[in-house]
Design a protein around this motif. Sequence first.
Motif, mmCIF file in Angstrom:
data_model
loop_
_atom_site.group_PDB
_atom_site.id
_atom_site.type_symbol
_atom_site.label_atom_id
_atom_site.label_comp_id
_atom_site.label_asym_id
_atom_site.label_seq_id
_atom_site.Cartn_x
_atom_site.Cartn_y
_atom_site.Cartn_z
ATOM 1 N N LEU A 107 87.680 68.666 105.805
ATOM 2 C CA LEU A 107 86.820 69.517 106.789
ATOM 3 C C LEU A 107 86.833 71.269 106.607
ATOM 4 C CD1 LEU A 107 86.838 67.843 110.209
ATOM 5 C CD2 LEU A 107 84.703 67.940 108.593
ATOM 6 N N CYS A 108 88.210 71.681 106.418
ATOM 7 C CA CYS A 108 88.671 72.866 106.042
ATOM 8 C C CYS A 108 88.165 73.329 104.823
ATOM 9 C CB CYS A 108 90.160 73.168 106.067
ATOM 10 S SG CYS A 108 90.907 72.994 107.764
ATOM 11 N N PHE A 109 88.223 72.610 103.578
ATOM 12 C CA PHE A 109 87.758 72.703 102.390
ATOM 13 C C PHE A 109 86.330 72.946 102.475
ATOM 14 C CE2 PHE A 109 91.516 71.312 100.558
ATOM 15 C CZ PHE A 109 91.935 72.318 99.704
ATOM 16 N N GLY A 110 85.557 72.027 103.171
ATOM 17 C CA GLY A 110 84.086 72.130 103.005
ATOM 18 C C GLY A 110 83.689 73.498 103.930
ATOM 19 N N SER A 111 84.365 73.790 105.032
ATOM 20 C CA SER A 111 84.245 75.089 106.004
ATOM 21 C C SER A 111 84.411 76.311 104.973
ATOM 22 C CB SER A 111 85.174 75.179 106.978
ATOM 23 O OG SER A 111 84.988 76.383 107.550
ATOM 24 N N MET A 112 85.423 76.382 104.062
ATOM 25 C CA MET A 112 85.767 77.453 103.301
ATOM 26 C C MET A 112 84.934 77.727 102.359
ATOM 27 S SD MET A 112 90.013 77.638 102.993
ATOM 28 C CE MET A 112 90.166 75.799 102.565
ATOM 29 N N SER A 113 84.367 76.658 101.619
ATOM 30 C CA SER A 113 83.443 76.906 100.565
ATOM 31 C C SER A 113 82.202 77.037 101.016
ATOM 32 C CB SER A 113 83.365 75.673 100.169
ATOM 33 O OG SER A 113 84.620 74.922 99.275
ATOM 34 N N SER A 114 81.720 76.666 102.301
ATOM 35 C CA SER A 114 80.401 77.027 102.773
ATOM 36 C C SER A 114 80.404 78.728 103.162
ATOM 37 C CB SER A 114 80.129 76.292 104.078
ATOM 38 O OG SER A 114 78.881 76.468 104.652
ATOM 39 N N ILE A 115 81.519 78.894 103.780
ATOM 40 C CA ILE A 115 81.550 80.344 103.960
ATOM 41 C C ILE A 115 81.633 81.579 102.942
ATOM 42 C CG2 ILE A 115 83.202 82.314 105.159
ATOM 43 C CD1 ILE A 115 84.196 80.251 107.185
ATOM 44 N N GLN A 116 82.462 81.207 101.806
ATOM 45 C CA GLN A 116 82.629 82.099 100.864
ATOM 46 C C GLN A 116 81.313 82.137 100.031
ATOM 47 O OE1 GLN A 116 84.978 84.432 101.194
ATOM 48 N NE2 GLN A 116 85.431 83.157 102.837
ATOM 49 N N PHE A 117 80.847 80.826 99.689
ATOM 50 C CA PHE A 117 79.468 80.936 98.752
ATOM 51 C C PHE A 117 78.424 81.406 99.687
ATOM 52 C CE2 PHE A 117 82.461 78.679 95.925
ATOM 53 C CZ PHE A 117 81.860 78.955 95.027
ATOM 54 N N GLY A 118 78.237 80.794 101.068
ATOM 55 C CA GLY A 118 77.306 81.329 101.737
ATOM 56 C C GLY A 118 77.380 82.974 101.771
ATOM 57 N N SER A 119 78.455 83.517 102.028
ATOM 58 C CA SER A 119 78.783 84.981 101.912
ATOM 59 C C SER A 119 78.128 85.614 100.642
ATOM 60 C CB SER A 119 79.926 85.454 102.294
ATOM 61 O OG SER A 119 80.486 84.931 103.396
ATOM 62 N N ALA A 120 78.479 84.995 99.405
ATOM 63 C CA ALA A 120 77.879 85.488 98.152
ATOM 64 C C ALA A 120 76.480 85.360 98.173
ATOM 65 C CB ALA A 120 78.711 84.623 96.903
ATOM 66 N N PHE A 121 75.825 84.141 98.461
ATOM 67 C CA PHE A 121 74.388 84.030 98.573
ATOM 68 C C PHE A 121 73.631 85.086 99.501
ATOM 69 C CE2 PHE A 121 75.519 79.745 96.931
ATOM 70 C CZ PHE A 121 75.104 79.760 95.548
ATOM 71 N N SER A 122 74.292 85.663 100.318
ATOM 72 C CA SER A 122 73.827 86.451 101.559
ATOM 73 C C SER A 122 73.614 87.909 100.825
ATOM 74 C CB SER A 122 74.693 86.513 102.328
ATOM 75 O OG SER A 122 74.813 85.466 103.277
ATOM 76 N N ALA A 123 74.214 88.263 99.599
ATOM 77 C CA ALA A 123 74.185 89.367 99.274
ATOM 78 C C ALA A 123 72.477 90.037 98.990
ATOM 79 C CB ALA A 123 74.784 89.683 97.831
ATOM 80 N N THR A 124 71.975 89.081 98.713
ATOM 81 C CA THR A 124 70.421 89.623 98.429
ATOM 82 C C THR A 124 69.520 90.070 99.588
ATOM 83 O OG1 THR A 124 70.290 88.359 96.489
ATOM 84 C CG2 THR A 124 68.178 89.004 97.486
ATOM 85 N N ALA A 125 69.909 89.050 100.839
ATOM 86 C CA ALA A 125 69.387 89.336 102.081
ATOM 87 C C ALA A 125 70.153 90.534 102.646
ATOM 88 C CB ALA A 125 69.607 88.001 102.901
ATOM 89 N N ILE A 126 71.288 90.974 102.510
ATOM 90 C CA ILE A 126 71.952 92.039 103.292
ATOM 91 C C ILE A 126 71.313 93.318 102.612
ATOM 92 C CG2 ILE A 126 74.157 93.181 103.264
ATOM 93 C CD1 ILE A 126 75.492 90.486 103.505
ATOM 94 N N ASP A 127 71.166 93.184 101.225
ATOM 95 C CA ASP A 127 70.640 94.547 100.549
ATOM 96 C C ASP A 127 69.137 94.590 101.074
ATOM 97 O OD1 ASP A 127 72.790 94.676 99.107
ATOM 98 O OD2 ASP A 127 72.161 93.585 97.347
ATOM 99 N N ALA A 128 68.352 93.745 101.142
ATOM 100 C CA ALA A 128 67.023 93.819 101.555
ATOM 101 C C ALA A 128 66.921 94.048 102.933
ATOM 102 C CB ALA A 128 66.203 92.505 101.469
ATOM 103 N N TYR A 129 67.509 93.622 104.026
ATOM 104 C CA TYR A 129 67.504 93.688 105.372
ATOM 105 C C TYR A 129 68.584 94.314 106.177
ATOM 106 C CZ TYR A 129 63.981 89.985 104.010
ATOM 107 O OH TYR A 129 63.279 89.355 103.435
ATOM 108 N N GLY A 130 69.583 94.479 105.531
ATOM 109 C CA GLY A 130 70.725 95.328 106.154
ATOM 110 C C GLY A 130 71.770 94.222 106.730
ATOM 111 N N PRO A 131 73.102 94.347 106.775
ATOM 112 C CA PRO A 131 74.021 93.479 107.347
ATOM 113 C C PRO A 131 73.720 93.042 108.854
ATOM 114 C CG PRO A 131 74.958 95.587 106.904
ATOM 115 C CD PRO A 131 73.620 95.646 106.382
ATOM 116 N N SER A 132 73.270 94.047 109.633
ATOM 117 C CA SER A 132 73.215 93.779 111.104
ATOM 118 C C SER A 132 71.958 92.770 111.316
ATOM 119 C CB SER A 132 72.884 95.169 111.963
ATOM 120 O OG SER A 132 74.080 95.971 111.637
ATOM 121 N N THR A 133 70.735 92.956 110.413
ATOM 122 C CA THR A 133 69.755 92.021 110.734
ATOM 123 C C THR A 133 70.037 90.871 110.409
ATOM 124 O OG1 THR A 133 68.188 94.092 110.831
ATOM 125 C CG2 THR A 133 67.366 92.006 110.274
#
Length: 296
Positions: free
Chosen positions: A26-52
């Motif tokens: 479960l921990c490995f699944g969580s860590m992978s989801s967090i880190q790759f999810g954060s990486a995939f978030s870069a486009t959305a963060i650039d477009a809408y800002g980190p707070s939104t």
Amino acid sequence: MAEQQTATGGGLSGSGNAGLLTGILLCFGSMSSIQFGSAFSATAIDAYGPSTTTFLRLVMAAAILALIVRPPIRSYGRDQWKSAMLLGATMAAMTLCFFAAIHRIPLGLAVAIEFLGPLAVATWSLGTGWRLIWPGAAFVGVVLLSHDGAGWVGDPVGMLFACGAGAGWGTYIILMKKTGAAFKGLEGLSMSLVFAAIVATPFGLPRAAEVLNPEGLGTMLGLALLVPLIPYALEMIALRRMPTAAFGILMSIEPALGALAGFLVLSQPMTPLQMLGTGLVVAASAGVTSGGSSEA
């Protein structure tokens, strides 16, 4: 560690071994989801800002989990409400700070700095002595990560946000375990996400209308599953099945996963010295956590 073993179901024999193995997966699944999810978030963060981005993900995650769990809110006592509110506020602050950090500095560096929070808490509990070498090693690792061979990549504001995320992470681990023990199933996580979305509302609501289109909403929904819904759920279940020290040791590899995700998804390469820096942070976290486990 006696208290932690009691809280997590005792030793590691029999069904305890199966529980620990499940917790590790479960921990490995969580860590992978967090880190790759954060990486995939870069486009959305650039477009809408980190707070939104943070606000909408928390809202969607809270809504999805509430529909699944259907928490009986009228049955909760004062202590349960307090626990959920504190965890929710911590989740919101931690996520807001972390997304603001990765908007300004490389993902691997942000994760390494964030790790200094729980590392400092763990080191403090061990007192003085030779174990103080671990926070020193982690600091050196962060310094190495902050230079890419051509110049310093550590934007001061981004690094401050990463420090804020680190303080939130240290608090989150403690509160997640308490909240998981206070509620049945994922009810505690469900209520905490509701409060997290409420806390993030003033920061993310002003630009939320920009995302109200099929592409934006679809992107946010997918990212909400990767961070925070799936990893938070996996971590809450894992913390019920394993000692906190074992959880902490496993989480020590998260800076390495963050660096890997940054390289594969965001094309953020690392120099040999930056790789060494990541290794020092991982080793420091594992060393502190295993030191605390051996003395308990």
